[in-house]
Design a protein around this motif. Structure first.
Motif, short mmCIF file in Angstrom:
data_model
loop_
_atom_site.label_atom_id
_atom_site.label_comp_id
_atom_site.label_asym_id
_atom_site.label_seq_id
_atom_site.Cartn_x
_atom_site.Cartn_y
_atom_site.Cartn_z
N LEU A 1 0.83 -1.21 0.00
CA LEU A 1 0.00 0.00 0.00
C LEU A 1 0.87 1.26 0.00
O LEU A 1 0.56 2.24 -0.69
N GLY A 2 1.96 1.22 0.76
CA GLY A 2 2.88 2.36 0.76
C GLY A 2 3.45 2.61 -0.62
O GLY A 2 3.52 3.75 -1.10
N ASP A 3 3.85 1.52 -1.32
CA ASP A 3 4.37 1.65 -2.68
C ASP A 3 3.31 2.26 -3.60
O ASP A 3 3.61 3.11 -4.44
N TYR A 4 2.09 1.78 -3.46
CA TYR A 4 0.98 2.25 -4.28
C TYR A 4 0.78 3.77 -4.10
O TYR A 4 0.73 4.52 -5.08
N TYR A 5 0.71 4.20 -2.84
CA TYR A 5 0.49 5.62 -2.58
C TYR A 5 1.71 6.47 -2.96
O TYR A 5 1.56 7.61 -3.38
N ARG A 6 2.91 5.90 -2.84
CA ARG A 6 4.10 6.64 -3.26
C ARG A 6 4.05 6.91 -4.76
O ARG A 6 4.37 8.00 -5.22
N GLU A 7 3.63 5.90 -5.53
CA GLU A 7 3.50 6.08 -6.99
C GLU A 7 2.46 7.15 -7.32
O GLU A 7 2.59 7.86 -8.31
N LEU A 8 1.43 7.27 -6.49
CA LEU A 8 0.40 8.30 -6.70
C LEU A 8 0.82 9.66 -6.17
O LEU A 8 0.06 10.62 -6.25
N LYS A 9 2.02 9.71 -5.56
CA LYS A 9 2.56 10.93 -4.95
C LYS A 9 1.72 11.39 -3.76
O LYS A 9 1.70 12.57 -3.42
N THR B 1 14.03 -2.77 3.97
CA THR B 1 13.29 -2.36 2.78
C THR B 1 12.35 -1.21 3.10
O THR B 1 12.24 -0.24 2.33
N VAL B 2 11.68 -1.29 4.24
CA VAL B 2 10.78 -0.20 4.63
C VAL B 2 11.59 1.07 4.91
O VAL B 2 11.19 2.17 4.50
N TYR B 3 12.75 0.94 5.57
CA TYR B 3 13.60 2.11 5.79
C TYR B 3 13.96 2.76 4.45
O TYR B 3 13.92 3.99 4.32
N LEU B 4 14.32 1.94 3.47
CA LEU B 4 14.64 2.47 2.15
C LEU B 4 13.44 3.19 1.55
O LEU B 4 13.55 4.31 1.04
N ASN B 5 12.26 2.58 1.64
CA ASN B 5 11.04 3.19 1.09
C ASN B 5 10.69 4.50 1.79
O ASN B 5 10.33 5.49 1.14
N VAL B 6 10.81 4.52 3.12
CA VAL B 6 10.52 5.74 3.87
C VAL B 6 11.53 6.82 3.50
O VAL B 6 11.17 7.99 3.33
N GLY B 7 12.79 6.42 3.34
CA GLY B 7 13.81 7.38 2.91
C GLY B 7 13.49 8.00 1.57
O GLY B 7 13.66 9.21 1.37
N ILE B 8 12.99 7.19 0.65
CA ILE B 8 12.62 7.70 -0.67
C ILE B 8 11.45 8.67 -0.57
O ILE B 8 11.43 9.72 -1.22
N VAL B 9 10.48 8.35 0.29
CA VAL B 9 9.34 9.26 0.48
C VAL B 9 9.82 10.60 1.04
O VAL B 9 9.42 11.66 0.56
N PHE B 10 10.69 10.55 2.05
CA PHE B 10 11.22 11.80 2.60
C PHE B 10 12.01 12.58 1.55
O PHE B 10 11.94 13.81 1.50
N GLU B 11 12.75 11.86 0.71
CA GLU B 11 13.50 12.53 -0.36
C GLU B 11 12.54 13.23 -1.31
O GLU B 11 12.76 14.38 -1.71
N LYS C 1 12.59 16.42 2.50
CA LYS C 1 12.97 16.34 3.92
C LYS C 1 14.26 15.52 3.97
O LYS C 1 14.27 14.36 4.37
N TYR C 2 15.33 16.17 3.55
CA TYR C 2 16.56 15.45 3.27
C TYR C 2 17.23 14.84 4.50
O TYR C 2 17.77 13.73 4.42
N SER C 3 17.21 15.52 5.65
CA SER C 3 17.87 14.93 6.82
C SER C 3 17.14 13.67 7.28
O SER C 3 17.77 12.67 7.64
N ASN C 4 15.80 13.69 7.23
CA ASN C 4 15.04 12.48 7.57
C ASN C 4 15.31 11.37 6.55
O ASN C 4 15.47 10.20 6.92
N ALA C 5 15.37 11.75 5.28
CA ALA C 5 15.63 10.76 4.23
C ALA C 5 16.99 10.11 4.44
O ALA C 5 17.11 8.88 4.38
N LEU C 6 18.01 10.91 4.71
CA LEU C 6 19.36 10.36 4.93
C LEU C 6 19.40 9.44 6.13
O LEU C 6 20.07 8.40 6.11
N ASN C 7 18.68 9.80 7.18
CA ASN C 7 18.61 8.95 8.37
C ASN C 7 18.09 7.57 8.02
O ASN C 7 18.71 6.54 8.36
N TYR C 8 16.95 7.50 7.34
CA TYR C 8 16.36 6.20 6.98
C TYR C 8 17.20 5.45 5.96
O TYR C 8 17.36 4.23 6.05
#
Length: 186
Positions: free
Chosen positions: A63-71, A98-108, A112-119
């Motif tokens: 579901l996260g992937d789905y909503y990420r694709e929809l922005k 994998t979820v950390y990577l996905n959350v990082g991409i969403v923050f990117e 929200k670069y500092s949050n993205a880099l953290n994840y």
């Protein structure tokens, strides 16, 4: 009575959702949305009552992937966080990464670069621990994109070099295996 949805286990990351025990439907983000919309918010509440944490993590990650694709980044983050809770409960570190990577991409995407880099760095640590070189390379690539946007070109270059080294090592390993096969025939 029969619940409107059941989970029949994981087959190569493929979970089956089914309205009855007689019909299998492969899970996709659209099928999850369709089942959820057909039954209202009750759908995911029923789904959450199951005890297969990895399967539930897969559902919420999809579901996260789905909503990420929809922005729709808020919905994506919410579903990734739910997936993370289930993966932490199951102790599945690969999927946590994998979820950390996905959350990082969403923050990117949200700048929200500092949050993205953290994840992303957390995902690199776990993926490295388990030897998932391709995932590490992908994370380094996303990290380099963040540094490019921040105009920190030295760190961008450093992360691109890390990505390149990993990818070249993988290619070299494949070439060595091929050479070894040839040598055994001589």
């Amino acid at each position: 009575g029969i619940k409107w949805i059941s989970i029949n286990g994981i087959r190569k990351n493929n979970i089956s959702l089914e309205p009855s025990a007689k019909k299998l439907t492969p899970i996709t983000p659209k099928s999850i949305i369709a089942h959820t919309n057909a039954k209202g918010s009750k759908g995911l509440k029923i789904l959450s009552s199951f005890e297969d944490h990895d399967a539930l993590g897969l559902v919420f990650n999809a579901l996260g992937d789905y909503y990420r694709e929809l922005k729709e980044y808020q919905k994506a983050s919410s579903n990734y966080n739910k997936a993370l809770v289930y993966y932490e409960a199951s102790g599945n570190k690969e999927r946590i990464a994998t979820v950390y990577l996905n959350v990082g991409i969403v923050f990117e995407k949200q700048k929200k670069y500092s949050n993205a880099l953290n994840y992303l760095n957390r995902s690199v640590e776990i993926f490295s621990e388990f030897g998932f070189k391709n995932a590490v390379a992908n994370a380094y690539h996303t990290i380099s994109e963040i540094y490019q946007k921040k105009q920190d070109y030295n760190l961008e270059k450093s992360n691109l070099i890390k990505e390149l080294l990993i990818k070249n090592i993988e290619i070299a390993e494949k070439v060595l295996v091929a050479i070894d096969k040839i040598m055994t025939k001589l």
